[in-house]
Design a protein around this motif. Structure first.
Motif, PDB file in Angstrom:
ATOM      1  N   ALA A 189       3.589  18.809 -10.733  1.00  0.00           N
ATOM      2  CA  ALA A 189       3.734  20.087 -10.637  1.00  0.00           C
ATOM      3  C   ALA A 189       5.018  19.888 -10.007  1.00  0.00           C
ATOM      4  CB  ALA A 189       2.190  19.768  -9.528  1.00  0.00           C
ATOM      5  N   LEU A 190       5.764  19.557  -9.533  1.00  0.00           N
ATOM      6  CA  LEU A 190       7.035  19.818  -8.666  1.00  0.00           C
ATOM      7  C   LEU A 190       8.577  19.567  -9.243  1.00  0.00           C
ATOM      8  CD1 LEU A 190       5.854  16.746  -4.987  1.00  0.00           C
ATOM      9  CD2 LEU A 190       5.779  19.435  -5.409  1.00  0.00           C
ATOM     10  N   LEU A 191       8.792  19.275 -10.450  1.00  0.00           N
ATOM     11  CA  LEU A 191       9.618  19.282 -11.567  1.00  0.00           C
ATOM     12  C   LEU A 191       9.517  20.142 -12.818  1.00  0.00           C
ATOM     13  CD1 LEU A 191       9.503  15.336 -11.712  1.00  0.00           C
ATOM     14  CD2 LEU A 191      10.829  16.665 -10.399  1.00  0.00           C
ATOM     15  N   PHE A 192       8.575  20.210 -12.973  1.00  0.00           N
ATOM     16  CA  PHE A 192       7.870  21.709 -14.048  1.00  0.00           C
ATOM     17  C   PHE A 192       7.485  23.098 -13.193  1.00  0.00           C
ATOM     18  CE2 PHE A 192       7.154  17.171 -16.001  1.00  0.00           C
ATOM     19  CZ  PHE A 192       8.342  17.935 -16.863  1.00  0.00           C
ATOM     20  N   ASP A 193       7.676  24.166 -13.845  1.00  0.00           N
ATOM     21  CA  ASP A 193       6.613  25.340 -13.580  1.00  0.00           C
ATOM     22  C   ASP A 193       5.761  25.427 -14.418  1.00  0.00           C
ATOM     23  OD1 ASP A 193       6.743  27.710 -12.115  1.00  0.00           O
ATOM     24  OD2 ASP A 193       7.892  29.002 -14.023  1.00  0.00           O
ATOM     25  N   LEU A 194       4.501  24.632 -13.293  1.00  0.00           N
ATOM     26  CA  LEU A 194       3.198  25.069 -14.156  1.00  0.00           C
ATOM     27  C   LEU A 194       2.710  26.171 -13.341  1.00  0.00           C
ATOM     28  CD1 LEU A 194       1.969  21.474 -13.684  1.00  0.00           C
ATOM     29  CD2 LEU A 194       2.503  22.007 -16.031  1.00  0.00           C
ATOM     30  N   PRO A 195       1.388  26.911 -14.072  1.00  0.00           N
ATOM     31  CA  PRO A 195       0.475  27.584 -13.936  1.00  0.00           C
ATOM     32  C   PRO A 195       0.345  27.616 -12.499  1.00  0.00           C
ATOM     33  CG  PRO A 195       0.352  27.008 -16.116  1.00  0.00           C
ATOM     34  CD  PRO A 195       1.338  26.150 -15.535  1.00  0.00           C
ATOM     35  N   GLY A 196       0.274  28.817 -11.347  1.00  0.00           N
ATOM     36  CA  GLY A 196      -0.586  28.065 -10.033  1.00  0.00           C
ATOM     37  C   GLY A 196      -1.376  27.336 -10.049  1.00  0.00           C
TER      38      GLY A 196
ATOM     39  N   VAL B 178      -0.977  18.781  -6.791  1.00  0.00           N
ATOM     40  CA  VAL B 178      -0.961  18.641  -5.480  1.00  0.00           C
ATOM     41  C   VAL B 178      -1.747  18.145  -4.471  1.00  0.00           C
ATOM     42  CG1 VAL B 178       0.476  18.957  -3.694  1.00  0.00           C
ATOM     43  CG2 VAL B 178       1.026  19.931  -5.575  1.00  0.00           C
ATOM     44  N   ARG B 179      -2.911  18.777  -4.356  1.00  0.00           N
ATOM     45  CA  ARG B 179      -4.337  18.338  -3.650  1.00  0.00           C
ATOM     46  C   ARG B 179      -4.608  17.201  -3.970  1.00  0.00           C
ATOM     47  NH1 ARG B 179      -7.328  24.337  -2.372  1.00  0.00           N
ATOM     48  NH2 ARG B 179      -5.419  24.917  -1.408  1.00  0.00           N
ATOM     49  N   ALA B 180      -4.711  16.920  -5.657  1.00  0.00           N
ATOM     50  CA  ALA B 180      -5.562  15.959  -6.021  1.00  0.00           C
ATOM     51  C   ALA B 180      -4.143  14.587  -5.494  1.00  0.00           C
ATOM     52  CB  ALA B 180      -5.730  16.219  -8.001  1.00  0.00           C
ATOM     53  N   ALA B 181      -3.104  14.832  -5.312  1.00  0.00           N
ATOM     54  CA  ALA B 181      -2.376  13.848  -4.753  1.00  0.00           C
ATOM     55  C   ALA B 181      -2.642  13.782  -3.245  1.00  0.00           C
ATOM     56  CB  ALA B 181      -0.821  13.940  -5.355  1.00  0.00           C
ATOM     57  N   LEU B 182      -2.660  14.018  -2.759  1.00  0.00           N
ATOM     58  CA  LEU B 182      -2.788  14.287  -1.292  1.00  0.00           C
ATOM     59  C   LEU B 182      -4.042  13.919  -0.947  1.00  0.00           C
ATOM     60  CD1 LEU B 182      -1.150  17.993  -0.031  1.00  0.00           C
ATOM     61  CD2 LEU B 182      -0.041  15.866   0.033  1.00  0.00           C
ATOM     62  N   VAL B 183      -4.885  13.550  -2.138  1.00  0.00           N
ATOM     63  CA  VAL B 183      -6.157  12.797  -1.737  1.00  0.00           C
ATOM     64  C   VAL B 183      -6.347  11.630  -2.201  1.00  0.00           C
ATOM     65  CG1 VAL B 183      -8.412  12.731  -2.446  1.00  0.00           C
ATOM     66  CG2 VAL B 183      -7.494  15.435  -2.083  1.00  0.00           C
TER      67      VAL B 183
ATOM     68  N   ALA C  44       1.002  -1.008  -0.086  1.00  0.00           N
ATOM     69  CA  ALA C  44       0.129   0.512  -0.232  1.00  0.00           C
ATOM     70  C   ALA C  44       1.001   1.070  -0.140  1.00  0.00           C
ATOM     71  CB  ALA C  44      -0.777  -0.333   1.375  1.00  0.00           C
ATOM     72  N   VAL C  45       1.219   1.082   1.025  1.00  0.00           N
ATOM     73  CA  VAL C  45       3.022   3.059   0.436  1.00  0.00           C
ATOM     74  C   VAL C  45       3.299   2.219  -0.057  1.00  0.00           C
ATOM     75  CG1 VAL C  45       5.236   2.940   1.959  1.00  0.00           C
ATOM     76  CG2 VAL C  45       3.224   2.212   3.302  1.00  0.00           C
ATOM     77  N   PHE C  46       3.495   1.679  -0.859  1.00  0.00           N
ATOM     78  CA  PHE C  46       4.873   1.814  -2.733  1.00  0.00           C
ATOM     79  C   PHE C  46       3.839   2.481  -3.620  1.00  0.00           C
ATOM     80  CE2 PHE C  46       5.361  -0.124  -7.010  1.00  0.00           C
ATOM     81  CZ  PHE C  46       6.680   0.225  -7.486  1.00  0.00           C
ATOM     82  N   ALA C  47       2.142   1.260  -3.767  1.00  0.00           N
ATOM     83  CA  ALA C  47       0.640   2.074  -4.688  1.00  0.00           C
ATOM     84  C   ALA C  47       1.259   3.447  -4.070  1.00  0.00           C
ATOM     85  CB  ALA C  47      -0.118   1.397  -4.468  1.00  0.00           C
ATOM     86  N   ALA C  48       0.219   3.880  -3.187  1.00  0.00           N
ATOM     87  CA  ALA C  48       0.188   5.714  -3.032  1.00  0.00           C
ATOM     88  C   ALA C  48       1.465   6.076  -3.311  1.00  0.00           C
ATOM     89  CB  ALA C  48       0.202   5.367  -1.087  1.00  0.00           C
ATOM     90  N   ALA C  49       2.632   6.133  -2.707  1.00  0.00           N
ATOM     91  CA  ALA C  49       4.217   6.685  -3.204  1.00  0.00           C
ATOM     92  C   ALA C  49       4.054   7.236  -4.938  1.00  0.00           C
ATOM     93  CB  ALA C  49       4.698   6.128  -2.705  1.00  0.00           C
ATOM     94  N   VAL C  50       3.486   5.703  -5.841  1.00  0.00           N
ATOM     95  CA  VAL C  50       3.847   5.575  -6.726  1.00  0.00           C
ATOM     96  C   VAL C  50       2.980   6.703  -7.262  1.00  0.00           C
ATOM     97  CG1 VAL C  50       3.378   4.779  -9.051  1.00  0.00           C
ATOM     98  CG2 VAL C  50       4.618   3.188  -7.014  1.00  0.00           C
ATOM     99  N   VAL C  51       1.022   6.331  -7.338  1.00  0.00           N
ATOM    100  CA  VAL C  51      -0.731   8.006  -7.829  1.00  0.00           C
ATOM    101  C   VAL C  51       0.445   9.119  -7.066  1.00  0.00           C
ATOM    102  CG1 VAL C  51      -2.102   8.112  -6.939  1.00  0.00           C
ATOM    103  CG2 VAL C  51      -1.148   5.278  -7.223  1.00  0.00           C
ATOM    104  N   PHE C  52       0.873   9.309  -6.131  1.00  0.00           N
ATOM    105  CA  PHE C  52       1.274  10.859  -5.374  1.00  0.00           C
ATOM    106  C   PHE C  52       2.216  11.208  -6.470  1.00  0.00           C
ATOM    107  CE2 PHE C  52       3.689  13.650  -3.608  1.00  0.00           C
ATOM    108  CZ  PHE C  52       2.719  14.814  -3.350  1.00  0.00           C
ATOM    109  N   GLY C  53       3.651  10.160  -6.593  1.00  0.00           N
ATOM    110  CA  GLY C  53       4.402  10.978  -7.618  1.00  0.00           C
ATOM    111  C   GLY C  53       3.944  10.998  -9.287  1.00  0.00           C
ATOM    112  N   ALA C  54       3.490  10.372  -9.523  1.00  0.00           N
ATOM    113  CA  ALA C  54       1.911  10.396 -10.570  1.00  0.00           C
ATOM    114  C   ALA C  54       1.965  11.748 -10.725  1.00  0.00           C
ATOM    115  CB  ALA C  54       1.767   9.059 -11.537  1.00  0.00           C
ATOM    116  N   VAL C  55       0.534  11.535 -10.441  1.00  0.00           N
ATOM    117  CA  VAL C  55       0.128  13.205 -10.111  1.00  0.00           C
ATOM    118  C   VAL C  55       0.566  14.099  -9.501  1.00  0.00           C
ATOM    119  CG1 VAL C  55      -2.100  13.477  -9.048  1.00  0.00           C
ATOM    120  CG2 VAL C  55      -2.030  11.397  -9.312  1.00  0.00           C
ATOM    121  N   ALA C  56       1.647  14.390  -8.464  1.00  0.00           N
ATOM    122  CA  ALA C  56       2.864  15.456  -8.527  1.00  0.00           C
ATOM    123  C   ALA C  56       3.043  15.902  -9.193  1.00  0.00           C
ATOM    124  CB  ALA C  56       2.439  15.904  -6.981  1.00  0.00           C
TER     125      ALA C  56
END
Length: 93
Positions: free
Chosen positions: A44-51, A58-63, A29-41
């Motif tokens: 946003a964390l790697l590129f300079d996206l609009p606000g 990031v919020r979608a990944a946190l949910v 479960a930790v692995f799956a959650a980390a993969v989904v968090f990384g894929a979604v967020a």
């Protein structure tokens, strides 16, 4: 009774199997959650996206990550049947 559901005592092998299954459920479960968090967020964390896009990702990944974590743990533990043997392929297994 068969030793499950509060009747009787569980054997050491049954307790070990339950412990391993809980560990597997948590680790997977930790692995799956980390993969989904990384894929979604990740974008946003790697590129300079609009606000708003960055905030939304990031919020979608946190949910999604904790929801997936809980779903994975529950699905693994519900499918677990103590004492059940995996299917055998041959008649002499």
């Amino acid at each position: 009774m068969d030793g499950h559901g509060g009747q009787g005592r569980r054997t050491q092998a049954e307790r070990d199997a339950i412990t391993v299954e809980i560990g597997y459920a948590l680790v997977s479960a930790v692995f799956a959650a980390a993969v989904v968090f990384g894929a979604v967020a990740g974008p946003a964390l790697l590129f300079d996206l609009p606000g708003p896009a960055e905030t939304w990702l990031v919020r979608a990944a946190l949910v999604l990550a904790p929801v997936l974590f809980a779903a994975r743990v529950i699905s693994v533990l519900v499918r677990f049947q103590p004492g059940a043997r995996p299917d055998r392929t041959g008649p002499d297994s």
